[in-house]
Design an enzyme around this catalytic site. Structure first.
Site, short mmCIF file in Angstrom:
data_model
loop_
_atom_site.label_atom_id
_atom_site.label_comp_id
_atom_site.label_asym_id
_atom_site.label_seq_id
_atom_site.Cartn_x
_atom_site.Cartn_y
_atom_site.Cartn_z
N GLY A 14 37.99 29.21 47.29
CA GLY A 14 37.59 29.40 45.90
C GLY A 14 38.17 30.65 45.28
CB ALA A 17 44.83 28.65 44.76
CB ILE A 47 44.10 37.70 47.68
CG1 ILE A 47 45.16 38.70 48.11
CG2 ILE A 47 44.45 37.18 46.33
CD1 ILE A 47 45.56 38.56 49.52
CB ALA A 52 51.28 40.32 35.60
CE LYS A 80 54.48 39.76 32.17
NZ LYS A 80 54.41 39.31 33.56
CB ILE A 349 48.85 32.78 38.51
CG1 ILE A 349 47.94 33.72 39.34
CG2 ILE A 349 48.03 31.90 37.57
CD1 ILE A 349 47.13 34.71 38.55
P1 FAD Z 1 42.67 33.79 48.08
O1 FAD Z 1 42.40 34.58 46.88
O2 FAD Z 1 42.93 34.48 49.36
O3 FAD Z 1 41.46 32.80 48.25
C1 FAD Z 1 41.20 32.14 49.47
C2 FAD Z 1 39.87 31.43 49.40
O4 FAD Z 1 39.69 30.69 50.59
C3 FAD Z 1 38.67 32.36 49.27
O5 FAD Z 1 37.72 31.79 48.39
C4 FAD Z 1 38.10 32.38 50.67
O6 FAD Z 1 36.73 32.64 50.69
C5 FAD Z 1 38.42 30.95 51.10
N1 FAD Z 1 38.45 30.78 52.54
C6 FAD Z 1 39.39 31.22 53.41
N2 FAD Z 1 39.05 30.89 54.66
C7 FAD Z 1 37.88 30.21 54.57
C8 FAD Z 1 37.01 29.62 55.53
N3 FAD Z 1 37.26 29.68 56.83
N4 FAD Z 1 35.89 29.03 55.09
C9 FAD Z 1 35.60 28.97 53.76
N5 FAD Z 1 36.38 29.51 52.82
C10 FAD Z 1 37.49 30.13 53.23
N6 FAD Z 1 49.98 36.43 41.20
C11 FAD Z 1 50.36 36.45 39.92
O7 FAD Z 1 50.52 35.40 39.31
N7 FAD Z 1 50.57 37.64 39.29
C12 FAD Z 1 50.48 38.81 39.92
O8 FAD Z 1 50.64 39.86 39.29
C13 FAD Z 1 50.16 38.82 41.30
N8 FAD Z 1 50.10 39.96 42.01
C14 FAD Z 1 49.89 39.90 43.35
C15 FAD Z 1 49.98 41.06 44.12
C16 FAD Z 1 49.83 41.00 45.50
C17 FAD Z 1 49.99 42.23 46.32
C18 FAD Z 1 49.49 39.77 46.12
C19 FAD Z 1 49.27 39.70 47.60
C20 FAD Z 1 49.37 38.64 45.36
C21 FAD Z 1 49.61 38.68 43.99
N9 FAD Z 1 49.55 37.53 43.22
C22 FAD Z 1 49.91 37.57 41.91
C23 FAD Z 1 49.18 36.28 43.83
C24 FAD Z 1 47.76 35.94 43.51
O9 FAD Z 1 46.90 36.96 43.91
C25 FAD Z 1 47.40 34.67 44.26
O10 FAD Z 1 48.38 33.70 44.04
C26 FAD Z 1 46.13 34.12 43.77
O11 FAD Z 1 45.12 35.07 43.79
C27 FAD Z 1 45.72 32.92 44.57
O12 FAD Z 1 45.17 33.25 45.77
P2 FAD Z 1 44.50 32.07 46.58
O13 FAD Z 1 43.41 31.50 45.78
O14 FAD Z 1 45.58 31.17 47.07
O15 FAD Z 1 43.95 32.81 47.88
#
Ligand code: FAD
Length: 509
Positions: A14, A17, A47, A52, A80, A349
Site C-alpha cells: 500500500g 504503487a 519507502i 517530484a 513544477k 511515479i
Molecule cells: P513502497 O513505498 O516500498 O511500498 C511497499 C508496500 O508494500 C508498503 O505498503 C509495505 O507495507 C508493503 N509490504 C511490503 N512487504 C509486505 C509484506 N510482507 N506484507 C504486507 N505488506 C508488505 N519517484 C518519483 O516519481 N519522483 C521522485 O522524486 C522520486 N524520488 C525517489 C527518491 C528515492 C531515493 C527513491 C528510493 C525513490 C524515489 N521515487 C521517486 C520512487 C518512489 O518513491 C516510488 O516509486 C514510489 O514510492 C512507489 O513505491 P512502492 O509503492 O512501489 O513501494
C-alpha cells in the site's frame, strides 16, 4: 468463446504503487471485473520518498476524476515547470530542462533546426530558456494553469507537481475505499502456489489468515515479495551505466520564494535533489557507494540545505535495473517491485502510472494468455530502457573530470541506442522521439544543449526561411514568451488563491 473473468484482484502493498493501482482499477473497472483487496503492513511501512513528477500525472488524476485543487491541497503540493540542472556539464553550469516545447515549429520544420541555424555556435546553455515559457516562468518562481488565450503560450503551459507521496497514498486510499476496495492490514508471511502451474493461489498473513485471488499485483516495493521472492522473475542490473546505488533523504524548512521547479545539483560522487513543497522542502543525495562513504555523502547533503534540517537523514539502498519479467503467470509487478531508475528525471511515479495503464489495456481473464503477457513485458522493457538511456545521457554528456566518478561515467561505453541519438545530434542537431519512448525531442534537445553537446551544423531544411526572416520570427517568439512570463503570478500567490493546504492558507486564515 470461453470467457473466464477475473473474480478477485489482490494488490499486495500500500505505498504509492499499491494505492495508485487500487484507485485506477476501482475507478475504471467499476466493480464489474471482480473484487479488489489491498493488503498492506503498517509494521513494514512504505519507502516514503518520491515527491517530484512529470506532466502525465495530471492525466492520471483527471482519468480518476480527481479535482486538482483538492489533490494539491491534500498533498501539500506545489507546481513544477521543469528541472534545473546545476554543475552537470561543467561545474558552474546551470540549465533548465523545461516541460513543454521550445518556440514553435514553422513551415513544417522543427523549432530546434531554426534555433541552431539562427544562433550558430553563439549561444550558451541558457539561451534556449528564452524560447520556453515554462523555463522563463520557473526562473521567476511563477505559475498559473493554462488559460484559453488563442495562440498565446499561456494557453499551453505544461506542468507537473511536487507533493508529499505519503499524503498522496492516503488520499488515494480514501478514494479507493469509497469505490469498494477492501483494505486488509497484515504482514504477508507466505505466498502459496498451485503445484502444477506455479500460479499464485493465495497469500498467508502473519495471523494465519489466507487471502486468495485470481490476479495478484505485487506492489511490495524493492523486496518484490511475489514477483521475485516467489516467482524468481530475475533482474537486469544497470549499475555499470548508472553507478549510483544509495540515497540519503531529509526534509528542511521551506524557503522563499516558493520555486516552481525541481533542482538537481551534481556533486563529485552523485547529485542532490531539492523539491519545494508548501510546508517544507524535500532534499536528498543520490550517490555511488563505490565512490563515497555514507557519512561523507550525508554530511555534504546537510551542508547544502537551503533551510534547517527536519529530523535525521534516512538512508536508502537501491539496485538500478528492472525485473526480467514484469508480469509472470498471474502476477504483475508495479512500482519499486518492478524496477528502479534513480529519480533524476522524476520518472518512478510515471512508471507506476504507465504500468497500470498497460495492465488495463491488456487486462487478463483467468486464461492469462501468454501473448498478452509477452506484449506487456516487451513494451515495459522498452519503456524502462529508453528512460534509462535518457538518464545515462546526463552523466555521459559531462565535461567534468574532477573525480573518479565523473571520469568513469564520461568515458564508459554507453548503450548503442543512446550513442546513435548523440551521433545524430552532433551532426545536424536532429532529435527524434522513437516509437513510444517517454521523453520527446524537446527533452533530448534540452539536455544535449544544456550539457554542451554542440552540433557541427544545422539541419538544411531550416533554409526554408531566410536568415532575416528566421531572426525576425525568433525575436518575436522571445518577446511573446517574456511578456507571457511577466503576466504570470508568483506560484506562492497562485497557490494561496486556489489550493493552499488548510493550515498554510493565508487567504483562508
Ligand atoms: P513502497 O513505498 O516500498 O511500498 C511497499 C508496500 O508494500 C508498503 O505498503 C509495505 O507495507 C508493503 N509490504 C511490503 N512487504 C509486505 C509484506 N510482507 N506484507 C504486507 N505488506 C508488505 N519517484 C518519483 O516519481 N519522483 C521522485 O522524486 C522520486 N524520488 C525517489 C527518491 C528515492 C531515493 C527513491 C528510493 C525513490 C524515489 N521515487 C521517486 C520512487 C518512489 O518513491 C516510488 O516509486 C514510489 O514510492 C512507489 O513505491 P512502492 O509503492 O512501489 O513501494
Amino acid at each position: 468463446m470461453d470467457h473466464a473473468p477475473i473474480r478477485k484482484t489482490v494488490i499486495v502493498g500500500g505505498g504509492t504503487a499499491g494505492w495508485m493501482t487500487a484507485a485506477a482499477l476501482s475507478k475504471i473497472l467499476q466493480g464489474n471485473v471482480g473484487a479488489i483487496e489491498l493488503v498492506e503492513s503498517e509494521q513494514i511501512g512504505t519507502i516514503g520518498v518520491g515527491e517530484a513528477t512529470i506532466p502525465q500525472i495530471a492525466t492520471f488524476n483527471r482519468t480518476l476524476g480527481i479535482d486538482e485543487n483538492e489533490f494539491v491541497r491534500a498533498t501539500k503540493g506545489t507546481f513544477k515547470l521543469g528541472i534545473e540542472f546545476v554543475n552537470w556539464g561543467q561545474k558552474g553550469d546551470r540549465y533548465i530542462h523545461p516541460f513543454g516545447p521550445y518556440g514553435l515549429d514553422m513551415e513544417g520544420v522543427s523549432f530546434h533546426a531554426y534555433f541552431l541555424k539562427h544562433h550558430g555556435k553563439a549561444y550558451d546553455r541558457q539561451t534556449p530558456e528564452q524560447y520556453s515559457l515554462q523555463a522563463m516562468a520557473a526562473r521567476q518562481a511563477k505559475f498559473m494553469r493554462p488559460v484559453n488565450a488563442g495562440n498565446s503560450p499561456l494557453s499551453k503551459i505544461a506542468y507537473a507537481f511536487h507533493f508529499d507521496a505519503g499524503l498522496y497514498a492516503k488520499f488515494l486510499r480514501e478514494f479507493s475505499e469509497k469505490r469498494g476496495v477492501k483494505r486488509t492490514e497484515g504482514k504477508v508471511v507466505g505466498v502459496n502456489q498451485v503445484a502444477e502451474t506455479g500460479f499464485i493461489r493465495s497469500i498467508t498473513l502473519e495471523d494465519g489468515r489466507e487471502i486468495d485471488g485470481d490476479l495478484f499485483i505485487d506492489c511490495t516495493g524493492f523486496r518484490g515479495l511475489l514477483i521475485e521472492q516467489t516467482l524468481k522473475a530475475g533482474y537486469n542490473h544497470w549499475k555499470h551505466w548508472l553507478p549510483c546505488d544509495r540515497a540519503a533523504a531529509v526534509a528542511c524548512t521551506k524557503t522563499s520564494p516558493l520555486l516552481s521547479y525541481t533542482r538537481s545539483t551534481a556533486h563529485e560522487f552523485g547529485w542532490q535533489w531539492r523539491i519545494p513543497l508548501q510546508h517544507r522542502t524535500g532534499n536528498g543525495m543520490v550517490y555511488a557507494s563505490d565512490h563515497v562513504a555514507d557519512d561523507v555523502a550525508v554530511e555534504r547533503l546537510l551542508s547544502c540545505l537551503d533551510g534547517e534540517a527536519i529530523g535525521d537523514p534516512r538512508l536508502l539502498q537501491f539496485e538500478t535495473g528492472h525485473r526480467r519479467k514484469f508480469w509472470d503467470k498471474n502476477c504483475v509487478a508495479i512500482g519499486l517491485s518492478a524496477g528502479f531508475l534513480e529519480p533524476l528525471e522524476s520518472t518512478s511515479i510515471h512508471l507506476i502510472q504507465s504500468g497500470i495503464s498497460k495492465l488495463l489495456q491488456m487486462f487478463p481473464d483467468r486464461h492469462f494468455r501468454q501473448a498478452d503477457i509477452d506484449r506487456y513485458n516487451r513494451v515495459t522493457t522498452f519503456e524502462y530502457e529508453r528512460v534509462r538511456d535518457f538518464i545515462i545521457l546526463h552523466y555521459n554528456a559531462t565535461q567534468r573530470d574532477d573525480s573518479d566518478f565523473w571520469n568513469y561515467v564520461r568515458t564508459m561505453q554507453i548503450p548503442d541506442y543512446l550513442q546513435d541519438k548523440i551521433d545524430l545530434f552532433r551532426s545536424y542537431g536532429r532529435v527524434f522521439r522513437e516509437n513510444e519512448e517517454l521523453f520527446n525531442d524537446t527533452s533530448w534537445f534540452a539536455v544535449m544543449i544544456g550539457q554542451n553537446i554542440r552540433p557541427e551544423g544545422y539541419d538544411a531544411v531550416a533554409d526554408v526561411l531566410s536568415p532575416e526572416e528566421t531572426a525576425r520570427r525568433l525575436n518575436e517568439i522571445r518577446a511573446v514568451i517574456a511578456k507571457s512570463a511577466d503576466h504570470m503570478p508568483l506560484q506562492s500567490d497562485f497557490i494561496a488563491q486556489t489550493c493552499a493546504a488548510e493550515e498554510l492558507n493565508p487567504v483562508a486564515g
